[in-house]
Every structure is written in C-alpha cells, then in structure tokens.
Scaffold this motif. Structure first.
Motif, short mmCIF file in Angstrom:
data_model
loop_
_atom_site.label_atom_id
_atom_site.label_comp_id
_atom_site.label_asym_id
_atom_site.label_seq_id
_atom_site.Cartn_x
_atom_site.Cartn_y
_atom_site.Cartn_z
N ILE A 184 0.84 -1.21 0.00
CA ILE A 184 0.00 0.00 0.00
C ILE A 184 0.87 1.25 0.00
O ILE A 184 0.58 2.23 -0.71
CB ILE A 184 -0.95 -0.02 1.21
CG1 ILE A 184 -1.94 -1.19 1.09
CG2 ILE A 184 -1.70 1.31 1.33
CD1 ILE A 184 -2.85 -1.33 2.27
N VAL A 185 1.95 1.24 0.79
CA VAL A 185 2.86 2.39 0.81
C VAL A 185 3.50 2.59 -0.56
O VAL A 185 3.65 3.73 -1.04
CB VAL A 185 3.93 2.20 1.90
CG1 VAL A 185 5.00 3.28 1.79
CG2 VAL A 185 3.29 2.23 3.28
N LEU A 186 3.88 1.50 -1.23
CA LEU A 186 4.47 1.61 -2.56
C LEU A 186 3.46 2.16 -3.56
O LEU A 186 3.82 2.97 -4.43
CB LEU A 186 4.99 0.24 -3.02
CG LEU A 186 6.24 -0.28 -2.32
CD1 LEU A 186 6.59 -1.68 -2.80
CD2 LEU A 186 7.42 0.67 -2.56
N ILE A 187 2.20 1.72 -3.47
CA ILE A 187 1.17 2.26 -4.36
C ILE A 187 1.02 3.76 -4.14
O ILE A 187 0.93 4.55 -5.10
CB ILE A 187 -0.17 1.54 -4.13
CG1 ILE A 187 -0.09 0.09 -4.62
CG2 ILE A 187 -1.31 2.26 -4.86
CD1 ILE A 187 -1.34 -0.73 -4.33
N TRP A 188 1.02 4.16 -2.86
CA TRP A 188 0.88 5.59 -2.55
C TRP A 188 2.11 6.37 -3.04
O TRP A 188 1.98 7.48 -3.56
CB TRP A 188 0.70 5.77 -1.04
CG TRP A 188 0.37 7.18 -0.66
CD1 TRP A 188 -0.85 7.77 -0.65
CD2 TRP A 188 1.29 8.19 -0.23
NE1 TRP A 188 -0.77 9.08 -0.24
CE2 TRP A 188 0.55 9.36 0.02
CE3 TRP A 188 2.68 8.21 -0.04
CZ2 TRP A 188 1.14 10.54 0.46
CZ3 TRP A 188 3.27 9.39 0.39
CH2 TRP A 188 2.50 10.53 0.64
N THR A 189 3.29 5.76 -2.88
CA THR A 189 4.53 6.47 -3.25
C THR A 189 4.75 6.51 -4.75
O THR A 189 5.14 7.55 -5.30
CB THR A 189 5.74 5.78 -2.58
OG1 THR A 189 5.52 5.72 -1.17
CG2 THR A 189 7.02 6.55 -2.86
N LEU A 190 4.48 5.39 -5.44
CA LEU A 190 4.82 5.29 -6.86
C LEU A 190 3.67 5.65 -7.79
O LEU A 190 3.91 5.89 -8.98
CB LEU A 190 5.29 3.86 -7.17
CG LEU A 190 6.51 3.37 -6.38
CD1 LEU A 190 6.84 1.94 -6.76
CD2 LEU A 190 7.71 4.28 -6.61
N VAL A 191 2.45 5.66 -7.28
CA VAL A 191 1.30 5.95 -8.16
C VAL A 191 0.56 7.19 -7.69
O VAL A 191 0.41 8.16 -8.43
CB VAL A 191 0.34 4.74 -8.22
CG1 VAL A 191 -0.84 5.06 -9.14
CG2 VAL A 191 1.06 3.50 -8.71
N THR A 192 0.10 7.16 -6.42
CA THR A 192 -0.73 8.27 -5.93
C THR A 192 0.01 9.60 -5.94
O THR A 192 -0.47 10.59 -6.51
CB THR A 192 -1.22 7.96 -4.51
OG1 THR A 192 -1.90 6.70 -4.50
CG2 THR A 192 -2.18 9.03 -4.03
#
Length: 593
Positions: free
Chosen positions: A402-410
């Motif tokens: 989830i942190v990676l999705i937030w960091t790399l996408v969001t």
C-alpha cells in the motif's frame, strides 16, 4: 512507445490483474474426475455479530495438521481479513464418506476454555470449497429452563456433514450441517476426550455451472426485499420530484420577480438604493478565507466523486459478484490511486483561479486532506487488531504494498495533476466586478446561521436515502449480501440531485439576506449529509445490530467516520459547484454597475 504510455499500460495491466484475482483453486479450471482432490481452504473464525473481529481458523484448537500450508492471497482478500490455509478435511470429487474420523484429541483445560468462550460468543467458521463459500457454527449454548444464565451449558459440535451438489464434472453447491446428536460438553473446566468426525454426501443437480453463485444473491432478491427496495426508490423519487418542483417553482417565481424589479429600478430611478441579492453584487464573488483549504477540499471531494462513479461502473458490469468482496477493496485502493491526478488538477487549478501563490503547499494539503485522517485511523485500528491477534491486522508485506502504491502511483499522479492545473492558466469567471472593500453583513436571526442551515440542508438528502442505508450497513457490517447495484445507483443519483437543489435554495436565501459569504456555507451545507449518515451509525449500532466489544466498536465507528468524512467532502463539492453555477447565472441575468 513513449515512457508515459508504457507506464499507463503497466498500471492498467496491474489493475486488471488485481480485479481478476479472487479465492481461486490454484489455477484449476473447476473440472474434475472421480477421486480428484478438490481444493478446500479454511478461512477464519469469529463472533457472528462482530464481522470485523475474525481470527485464523487454527487459532482454535481444532485438528491441526503437522504442516499448515497458507494460500497466497490477493491484496483485496488480505484487506478483507481473509487468511486461507489448507483445511484438514478431504472432500474428493464424487467420493462419499460416512463418519470418517478426522482426529482424536484430548482437550486440555485451556483448550476447553477456548472452545467454551467461542461457543458462548456464537463463533462461526468460514471455508472455501472450489471457490464456493461455506460456513457453520462451532457449537451451541443451551439455556437452563429456569432462565439462570449460570446454569447454561456449552456444547461443541464434533461431527460435520458436507452435502455437495455436482453437475457432470463440476461442483455446483456445497452445504454444511452439524449433527446435534454428536456434541461435546465443554461447560466445565476439565480435560475432555473428543473424536472429530465428518461425512460427505454427493448428489447430482441440473443447475449449470454459470449459475452456481446465484444462490448467494437470492437472499437480497426475495420478493419482499425487492418490494421494500422499490418502495424506498419510489419514496425517494417522489421526494425528489416534490422537492425539485417546489424549489424550482419558488425560485423561478422569486427570481422572475427579482429580474422584473431590478430591470424596473434601472429604468426608473438610477440612484435608487438596491436591496436583496443584487445589492451585494460587488462582494458575492469575493474570494473566501482559507482559500488553500477550500481548494483542497474541492479537489479531494471531486476525486472521491470520480472514485464513486468508477466503483458504480464496475458494480453495474458485474465485477463485485457475491463473495468476491476482495475485488471491492482492491478496486478502492487502485482507483483511488489512479484518480489522485484529478484531485491535484482541480485543487491547484481552482487555487490559482483564486489568486493563490503557494500552490505547492496547496498540493500537499490536498494529498493529506483525506489520506491523513484515514492513515491515522488505520494506524490506531491496526494496532487494536494486532493486540487482539485478529485477521484484520494487516501483514507487514501488505502495508509495504500500500505504501508503494501511494509512493509510486498516488503521489506522482497528484503532482502531475497539480502541475497541469497550475499551467492551465484558467481565470475565475465572474460576471460582475468585485469591489475593493467588503460591505458589512446585516444581522440575521439564529435560524440563518451556519449550523441551522447545515441541519436543514443535510436532513432532506438523508431522508431520501436512509431506507437504503440499512441494507448497505447490513451488508458491510453484517452477513447480508448486497447485489442490487442498479437500485443503489439510482439512490445515489437522487442524493446528488437533492443535495444540489437544497444547497442552491439555501444559497439564494442567504444572498437575499445580503450575506455574501456563501462559499464555505454552500460547501458545508452540501456536505452536511455526511454528518447525518454518521448519526445514523449511532442509531444502527445501538438499535439495529448486536455488535459489541472494544475492537468491533472501534472498527465500526472509526472506519465509518472516514467514510462519512469522504461523503462530506464529495457532497460538499457537489453543493458548491451547483451554487456557483446558479450564482453565475443570476448575476449574468441582471445589469450590475
């Protein structure tokens, strides 16, 4: 192919993979021959009335195999609290079994206490057999005839009967029954010898494989349920028609009189003192206080509105079929990440229109406005789940994803949206000029204050949806299955219409009272329905549910606070946009010097 195109295709591929993953039988095509092993996974156990308080299946001292093999799960399944492991039962295809011994155990005093506590709390178990969910209770309580709770007895079921229906080489349906004549008394704190048994009975059916999931949606499609659903829709539609007709008639009459009066005043006496909403034409488009926060609220609300629309599209095309709830959580995470660019663009563009200078700070505020409270709530509730050793506690790997999705996408999409909004060079379209100094707002009665106006603005939209709220709550915080998304979509459209109309009406009355500070008022009035929904949470918890315990209470009120906060931002944006459109229209229609 350009890099941005590759990133877009990769993001789309990941999204489709997330949505397509569910509780699967290790790549099986769901076709079996006689004697083939059919995958059976034990999922979780927990109190029936506390849907968020679930534990791993083998947290209770059942017959545990030497090596517990866990199944690799998708993101949405983990967020849903699923923790699948291989079940100890062998239910081979078309193989009947009659009272097969699963294991013989000598339950220690501590194990007896665990089982008794679980029985007294109405624990149920859930499994998946060839992707079909099945569940049952682990025991029952028998109350004493005198009604004395201290004399009640607790019994553990030790024999499970599996009834399986098949069509040719496919599994169609599975049901679980417990033998009331095969129980173990776990009332007293003493060691108990128990022999766990299970039976399997196969029976042929004509139901096609494509319709095997319809069984789980029939409970929400029963005639009396549909009748209540359609009654709520008709009631809401009548409410909307009466409200919109009433408001349209009043506003058209009043506005028509205003237009005639102002036109007559312009022709008759040029220097006559103006009254009413035209009198404040030099202040009505004066930018609001805390413009950065206002633009961030508008951007976050617009993103949540886009997220809701995309979720409805997926629901209407059949992605969220019964017991594929993991897909819903996956869709929420992925679509929220992909729509963050909308929040960045809307917030920064509107902030620049309001002549804001520090757009970077505004962008950071936009990114944290909804995610910040959600993150803090998650940290607290995840800590509670860890203390309880519940499956609602997310594993470290899932948190990293989830942190990676937030960091790399969001975050990148939010920044790109903000840059695009800053470079859009759009100017705020005001039909009249704003004067240098604001006029004094005349005193008004108490019922024209912000809080009373919010109460009036939120009550009507809430009254149009409250009947449907019960079914949604019973699905999200209970064991009912919600499948009639078309009705829910109609209710959502009704909610938007009523919110827009009531906000416009209250904004007009505010301007007619020569109060030009309508910006925040329109947003707060539009979003006040979220406060009513949270008030309904209090009623539902105490009057319509049997939830109890600190963990379940924390999860219910914590996550519902985040959901209602999201509704507040989304409907507030709708209310403001409707009011802005209305105000621009009326001030274009009169001559203001």
């Amino acid at each position: 192919m350009r890099l941005t195109d590759r990133v877009s295709l990769a993001t789309l591929a990941i999204f489709l993979i997330f949505l397509s993953r569910e509780v699967s039988s290790d790549g099986s095509n769901h076709r079996y021959s006689t004697g083939d092993a059919v995958p059976l996974y034990a999922n979780k156990v927990g109190p029936f009335h506390n849907p968020s308080e679930t534990y791993r299946y083998f947290d209770l001292p059942f017959c545990t195999p030497e090596h517990v093999k866990e199944k690799l799960e998708a993101l949405g399944e983990v967020l849903n609290g699923d923790r699948l492991v291989d079940a100890p039962y062998k239910l081979d295809f078309l193989t009947d079994l009659d009272s097969k011994v699963l294991c013989k155990k000598k339950l220690s005093v501590q194990e007896v206490k665990k089982f008794r506590s679980a029985v007294n709390k109405d624990y149920y178990f859930q499994m998946y057999y060839d992707d079909l969910p099945l569940w049952g209770f682990i025991g029952k309580m028998e109350k004493d005839a005198s009604g004395d709770p201290n004399e009640s007895k607790s019994f553990l079921y030790r024999h499970i009967q599996f009834d399986i229906l098949y069509n040719k080489n496919r599994v169609i349906e599975i049901n679980v029954r417990t033998d009331p004549n095969a129980m173990v008394d776990v009332t007293e704190d003493r060691e108990v010898d128990v022999e766990f048994l299970y039976s399997v009975k196969w029976k042929e059916t004509n139901t096609p494989f494509e319709k095997r999931m319809e069984k789980y949606s029939q409970s929400s499609s029963l005639p009396h349920h549909l009748e209540i659903h359609w009654f709520s829709i008709i009631n809401s539609c009548v409410t909307v028609l009466l409200l919109t007709g009433f408001l349209a008639t009043i506003l058209m009459r009043v506005l028509k009189n205003d237009f005639v009066k102002y036109a007559h005043d312009d022709e008759a006496v040029e220097d006559q003192e103006e009254t009413g909403w035209k009198y404040i034409h030099g202040d009505v488009f004066r930018f609001p206080q805390n413009k950065s926060l206002f633009a961030a609220c508008l951007g976050s609300g617009t993103q949540l509105f886009a997220l809701t629309i995309f979720i409805f599209i997926l629901a209407l095309v059949g992605v969220f079929y019964p017991y594929n709830r993991g897909a819903l959580f996956t869709a929420l995470v992925v679509i929220y990440a992909l729509t963050s660019g909308i929040a960045g663009y809307v917030a920064t563009s509107f902030y620049c229109q309001l002549e804001g200078s520090n757009w970077v700070r505004n962008l950071l505020l936009t990114g944290c406005l909804f995610c910040g409270p959600l993150f803090l709530t998650f940290c607290f509730l995840n800590t509670v789940a860890i203390v309880y050793s519940a499956t609602a506690a997310l594993p470290f790997g899932t948190i990293v994803v989830i942190v990676l999705i937030w960091t790399l996408v969001t975050s990148p999409l939010l920044v790109l949206g903000g840059i695009a909004g800053k470079n859009s060079k759009a100017e705020f379209q005001a039909p009249v000029r704003t004067k240098k100094y604001p006029r004094e707002i005349p005193p008004s009665p108490w019922y024209r204050g912000t809080v009373p106006q919010m109460a009036m603005a939120g009550f009507l939209p809430f009254s149009a949806i409250y009947i449907e709220l019960y079914y949604i709550f019973a699905s999200v915080w209970g064991h009912r299955i919600y499948t009639i998304y078309s009705i829910l979509f109609i209710v959502f459209i009704i909610l938007l219409i009523v919110t827009a109309f009531i906000t416009v009406a209250l904004t007009y009355f505010q301007l007619a009272a020569e109060d030009h500070k309508w910006w925040w008022r329109s947003f707060l009035c539009g979003g006040s329905t979220g406060l009513f929904i949270y008030g309904y949470c209090l009623y539902y918890y105490h009057a319509r549910s049997d939830m109890s315990g600190f963990m379940q209470t924390s999860f219910f009120f914590g996550y519902m606070a985040c959901i209602c906060y999201g509704f507040f931002l989304m409907l507030g944006s709708v209310g403001f946009r409707a009011s802005l459109f209305f105000i621009r229209h009326i001030y274009k229609s009169v001559k203001c010097e």
